[in-house]
Scaffold this active site. Sequence first.
Site, PDB file in Angstrom:
ATOM      1  N   ASP A 230      95.943  21.431  25.182  1.00 17.36           N
ATOM      2  CA  ASP A 230      97.176  22.094  25.616  1.00 17.36           C
ATOM      3  C   ASP A 230      98.347  21.860  24.653  1.00 17.36           C
ATOM      4  OD1 ASP A 230      99.005  23.552  26.990  1.00 17.36           O
ATOM      5  OD2 ASP A 230      99.076  22.259  28.753  1.00 17.36           O
TER       6      ASP A 230
ATOM      7  N   ASP B  80     104.111  17.572  24.057  1.00 12.42           N
ATOM      8  CA  ASP B  80     103.961  17.207  25.474  1.00 12.42           C
ATOM      9  C   ASP B  80     102.788  16.244  25.612  1.00 12.42           C
ATOM     10  OD1 ASP B  80     104.592  17.282  28.189  1.00 12.42           O
ATOM     11  OD2 ASP B  80     103.268  18.976  28.589  1.00 12.42           O
TER      12      ASP B  80
END
Length: 330
Positions: free
Chosen positions: A221, A204
């Site tokens: 993340d 991502d």
Amino acid sequence: MQQENLQPFYQLTPDTVIDAVESMGYLSDGRILALNSYENRVYQVGIEESEPLIAKFYRPLRWSDEQILEEHQFCFELVEQELPVVAPLTNSAGESLFHFKDYRFSLFKRRGGRAPELDDPDHLYQLGQTLGRIHLVGAVRPFVHRPALDIQTYGRDSVALISEGFIPSSLREAYTSLCADLLDGIEACFAAAGEVKLIRAHGDCHGGNILWRDDTPNFVDFDDARMAPAIQDLWMLLTGDDRVQQQLQLAEVIAGYSEFADFDPRELHLVEALRTLRMMHYSAWLARRWEDPAFPHNFTWFNTERYWGEHILQLREQLSALQQPPLKLL
């Protein structure tokens, strides 16, 4: 049953967040700030006489403990290679996934920064260098518990969910017919690419998950980390609709990337296919989370006839993009 299991997650309170952090031996100063995260719940928690910590509470039923720990292990391996990655903190026993009441959570050091400038050739070159190093580590071994990014889960499953329960009846035929053509086009792109190598990837890699600080891109993340082709972490660095601009951006990214890792140019066949799968998956993600009160509150525009009409228009543009020749290495 799923709603019952998720109810405590929806009702996570500031006092519970602070109690969970303090259960790890920290003393909070009582300050707490909810950060912009919907899949999980993420908070900045003030610590007495120290820097604040970031506490991430994992959504139930999404990842197993084994899958979360694989993500953590990947981050630890990257940090061992002195890569600018924000990895979870560990306790004295070396554990990084903690439990408090009904919750699973991890703690991170706070890392400030700004988004990279994706129209800056120097930023693109350095991002390519860093991702080349990340992918060298990612290629050492596969994930065992985490899934791969594939057409079934991101594409077909997403279309089935939207078709059955979310698309307005007036748009259903147009949506299902268009998505059938899109899936055919995606499969053709994967066939043109051939047997590309899957590695442990960030998954991502958009600008919001990269913090530019001290002339260094810090990657945060890794929650969506999966087995995926290397291009999955590269194509989101290409901005705008102009192919000439994207070609120049790609040249900078790959020039930096190739200093540390080999790039298979066949993967360029996958850029628009992966972009289309991401669009399908995003709408299905919102649909799957619609019972979470945070989603109707923050995504008020979703699941309206206007939204689905615009979504179909965007997918039609993607059908055209799938039929265009892939970008090339300069």
